[in-house]
Design an enzyme around this catalytic site. Structure first.
Site, short mmCIF file in Angstrom:
data_model
loop_
_atom_site.label_atom_id
_atom_site.label_comp_id
_atom_site.label_asym_id
_atom_site.label_seq_id
_atom_site.Cartn_x
_atom_site.Cartn_y
_atom_site.Cartn_z
N HIS A 52 1.85 4.95 -2.54
CA HIS A 52 1.82 6.37 -2.19
C HIS A 52 3.05 7.10 -2.76
CE1 HIS A 52 -1.74 6.57 0.14
NE2 HIS A 52 -1.33 5.77 1.09
N HIS A 109 0.83 -1.21 0.00
CA HIS A 109 0.00 0.00 0.00
C HIS A 109 0.87 1.26 0.00
CE1 HIS A 109 -3.64 2.35 1.30
NE2 HIS A 109 -2.69 3.12 1.81
N GLU A 110 1.86 1.28 0.88
CA GLU A 110 2.65 2.51 1.04
C GLU A 110 3.55 2.79 -0.16
OE1 GLU A 110 2.47 4.91 3.52
OE2 GLU A 110 0.66 3.74 3.80
#
Length: 814
Positions: free
Chosen positions: A481, A477-478
């Site tokens: 980003h 997920h990160e």
């Protein structure tokens, strides 16, 4: 420097909830709980006073005291509209009828309800009623008092945030009278979980009502009285931890500020609390850390207590280690002391830099664009993490048609991924090293991408529940980003002038999970739906996990599947920083596509993917039969028709409940793939650690996924996992106070050698004991040690082994 901060979760951690050193230190921490929220936190750290919100998170049922299970009111039906009344007597009756669980909802109730429920008349009358009940309190807990004090502090919370609520001056004296009535009972210092539930609300009310100055004697008493008997009870730990909230909040209370500098007894009590040896490694260690933090904060005040404060801080820095035994307390004290006082006075200047080198000592370069700094990862984990990020990078560029062209003025060229060994280590060390809050599950700091040489940082930790290939929580997920910020969004975190949370979190979830997001499907089925216009207005306020993550994902997936050209047009605007045009674009989507979005949802859940669930032990021995089950796997709209197991050693099975034996020790990643009647599939993974038949059941057998020690002190009777390195030096205090001593190692793979000396670090000249068997099973027994310190050397080529030192033991563990 502008920071792009996306913090993962509001999970409470063992050490600091605040920023360190470069930013003003903030409040104390709460106890770490069995569950971990893994959602993004507020972008900026809080450095001003705010009343404490909502009820504390309760422990999981697995850790809850059995006698308190009946108090779980999670299923209570609440009716906040029934609290809207002009009659205080009726309000009291309704509050007590609905209970604390429902009163807790008033913290986030709509303004209209808060304005009615928290009128000055109601606050005054309920405070008076609380006083009457408190005077009759005889201990043992009281649901009524817990609910009423919760109501009172919820009132101050509402007044703080709701501009339409302002209490008349006679409200607070009435609230103080109710607190005094409880404090003056003979049961105020009682020790029980039921009492702790009420006490917690009373202590936080002292802070919320701005009465920090009035209860410093009680704060001092609690610090002085605290002992191992109190520490056994979760609710007592939770309650008394509130005294640190009082000390933190007092810095915005002028009456508190005027007197705190002369509280010598309080300063001594804080230091003694922080120095309680029995708290280190125990369940109240987080409280000792908070005591150290608030002691350090006292250096900002002048008065008679200054010399005591400095003396107690010096004792902390001498008794504990920056990285080792008692480091949670050491770092908490250094946090505040280095900010408010002269760091050279305590010899702690630039401790953050030294700490980073000690903790994140491993370096692994994935590529010219990704570098990993880690605390305790294997080469296989490093490689797996790199491989996953490499796959995502390609998938991201393909899906978003970036052409691998960064946005204008973005000079980021290499991401640094910093990985701590556990959430506990993240909580202790990430704060001082990176100057961030750690009340979350990880954080991404973009820095200022317009500055050449800027290095963005993703800060994470290993967890047993993360992807079993690398065990890095939120890695997938990160990393999105980082890619999204570099290739899709112009500027740093604060640059957008319109709301983009739905996109930032939605695209991260979509790229990380692709079409396998059961939680998103379940949120459609449970009825907690949001319209496109509502999703596009999402912020991090309130941390609505479903709205931020599930519905962000659904909106992004819907647009990608049904309106990809529109997404590409939106990205033209976001890549140039044209936020007005971006806003106009998504507003048009909300008007045009809402009906289609609803139909798409129903189609999605009508043919929803199954959910694969593995039920099995996580450890076993060579040749031992282990049962695996897929029976808890589910399908939302059909049935599972086939399963496929991969046991990680080349063996497979199509049975729903197979048994399997492993022929050699090691760590195996087991995968289960299930297929439903519609042909959709889902996969789950599970790690099994297999030890040799000569393994030791009395030592940890899951060191592959546990925190490991690379040095420092051993505590008698407490097994620890050893870091995977050639040589480890360990010390053991107070060995001369025990008649017999036994040192046991075992489990894992490889071959280690164990050496011991009572007169300095072991070498060829001073050995008092050694063991060098084949494998990791070693044993040293000794008696009548002369000196206080024992010294242990572990060497060899080994992985995932464990060690324990036992006092008054004539033989090693078997």
């Amino acid at each position: 420097m502008e920071l792009k901060i996306l913090s993962v979760a509001i999970a409470t951690t063992l050490t600091s909830t605040g920023v360190f050193a470069l930013s003003e230190p903030v409040s104390q921490v709460t106890e770490q709980h069995a569950h971990s929220a893994h959602t993004h936190g507020v972008e900026f750290n809080r450095v001003e006073y705010q009343p404490t919100a909502t009820l504390p998170i309760q422990p999981s049922k697995a850790t809850r005291v059995q006698s308190l299970e009946s108090l779980d009111e999670s299923s209570t039906a609440c009716d906040l509209e029934a609290l809207v009344t002009e009659s205080s007597n009726q309000l009291i009756s309704e509050i007590l009828s609905q209970g604390a669980t429902c009163v807790n909802q008033l913290f986030s109730a709509e303004s209209r309800i808060q304005e009615s429920v928290f009128s000055s008349d109601h606050m005054y009358n309920i405070a008076k009623h609380t006083t009457t009940l408190a005077k009759g309190y005889t201990g043992g807990g009281s649901d009524e008092l817990e609910t009423l004090f919760l109501y009172l502090r919820a009132g101050y919370y509402a007044e703080f945030y709701n501009d339409n609520i302002s209490f008349i001056e006679w409200v607070t004296p009435a609230v103080k009278e109710s607190v005094d009535a409880f404090v003056n009972t003979a049961s105020f210092y009682e020790n029980s979980d039921r009492h702790g539930k009420v006490l917690s609300e009373v202590i936080i009310t002292m802070d919320s009502a701005g009465l920090q100055h009035a209860y410093l004697p009680q704060v001092t008493q609690w610090l002085t009285r605290w002992n191992d008997q109190y520490a056994q009870h979760w609710y007592m730990r939770n309650a008394v931890n509130g005294v640190f909230t009082i000390l933190f909040g007092g810095q915005w209370n002028e009456q508190f500020v005027q007197i705190i500098g002369n509280q010598t007894d309080l300063a001594k009590a804080l230091g003694d609390f922080a120095l309680r040896a029995s708290s280190i490694g125990a369940e109240d260690e987080f409280m000792a850390a908070n005591a150290g933090r608030e002691l350090g904060r006292l250096t900002k005040y002048t008065g008679n207590a200054s010399s005591v404060v400095k003396s107690q801080l010096s004792r902390i820095f001498e008794q504990y280690e920056m990285y080792g035994r008692g480091d949670a307390v050491w770092l908490a004290a250094a946090d505040t002391a280095s900010y408010y006082a002269d760091c050279s006075e305590f010899g702690i200047c630039n401790f953050e830099t030294e700490l980073k080198g000690l903790v994140l000592s491993q370096t692994y370069t994935c590529s010219p664009t990704i570098r990993i700094l880690s605390q305790n990862m294997t080469q296989e984990q490093h490689a797996a993490a790199c491989s996953k990020m490499g796959y995502e990078e390609g998938y991201f560029h393909q899906s978003l048609e970036t052409g691998e062209q960064p946005v204008k003025d973005d000079h980021n060229t290499q991401l640094q991924v910093n990985i701590f060994d556990s959430s506990t280590d993240y909580g202790k060390y990430a704060g001082p090293i990176f100057d961030i809050s750690t009340d979350n599950g990880g954080m991404y700091l973009e820095g200022d991408p317009s500055q050449p040489g800027n290095i963005p940082n993703f800060i994470a930790y290993e967890a047993s529940y993360a992807n079993a290939d690398h065990f890095v929580w939120n890695l997938e997920h990160e990393y999105v980003h980082y890619l999204d910020g570099r290739f899709d969004l112009y500027g740093g975190f604060s640059h957008p002038t319109e709301k983009i949370v739905w996109w930032s979190e939605g695209i991260a979830e979509y790229v990380a999970q692709e079409n396998d997001n059961q939680a998103a499907l379940e949120t459609i089925l449970d009825g907690s739906t949001y319209t496109l216009s509502e999703i596009f207005e999402t912020t991090y306020d309130g941390f609505d996990v479903d709205r931020i993550y599930r519905w962000g994902y659904l909106a992004v997936r819907f647009m990608f599947e049904n309106h990809k050209d529109d997404v590409n047009q939106m990205l033209v605007e976001t890549r140039q920083g044209n936020w007005i045009n971006y806003k106009a674009t998504i507003t048009q989507w909300a008007n045009l596509y809402q009906s289609e979005f609803e139909q798409w949802q129903q189609t999605l859940v009508s043919n929803g993917a199954p959910n694969a669930v593995i039920t099995a032990n996580s450890k076993g021995k060579v040749g031992e039969s282990i049962t695996f089950s897929s029976e808890n796997s589910t399908d939302p709209n059909g049935k599972i028709v086939s399963v496929l197991w991969d046991f990680g050693d080349g063996s497979t099975s199509t049975q729903t409940k197979p048994t399997h034996q492993y022929g050699s020790e090691g760590e195996y990643s087991v995968s289960l793939s299930v297929t439903d009647s519609e042909g959709l599939t889902a996969t789950a993974t599970h790690t099994v650690v297999i030890s040799a038949l000569g393994g030791n059941d009395t030592l940890p057998q899951d060191c592959a996924v546990q925190s490991k020690v690379s040095g420092g002190r051993l505590t008698a009777g407490e097994p620890v996992c050893l870091a995977n390195q050639q040589t480890i030096w360990l010390s053991v205090p107070a060995v001369n106070e025990s008649s017999n001593l036994a040192i046991t190692t075992g489990n894992g793979t490889g071959n280690l050698k164990l050496e011991y000396s009572n007169s300095g670090w072991p070498d060829d000249t001073n050995l008092h004991g050694w063991s060098d068997n084949i494998g990791n099973g070693e044993c040293i027994t000794l008696s009548n040690q002369s000196n206080y310190w024992g010294y242990v050397k572990v060497s060899g080529d080994f992985e995932n082994a464990a060690i324990v030192v036992d006092f008054d033991a004539q033989k090693c563990r078997q």
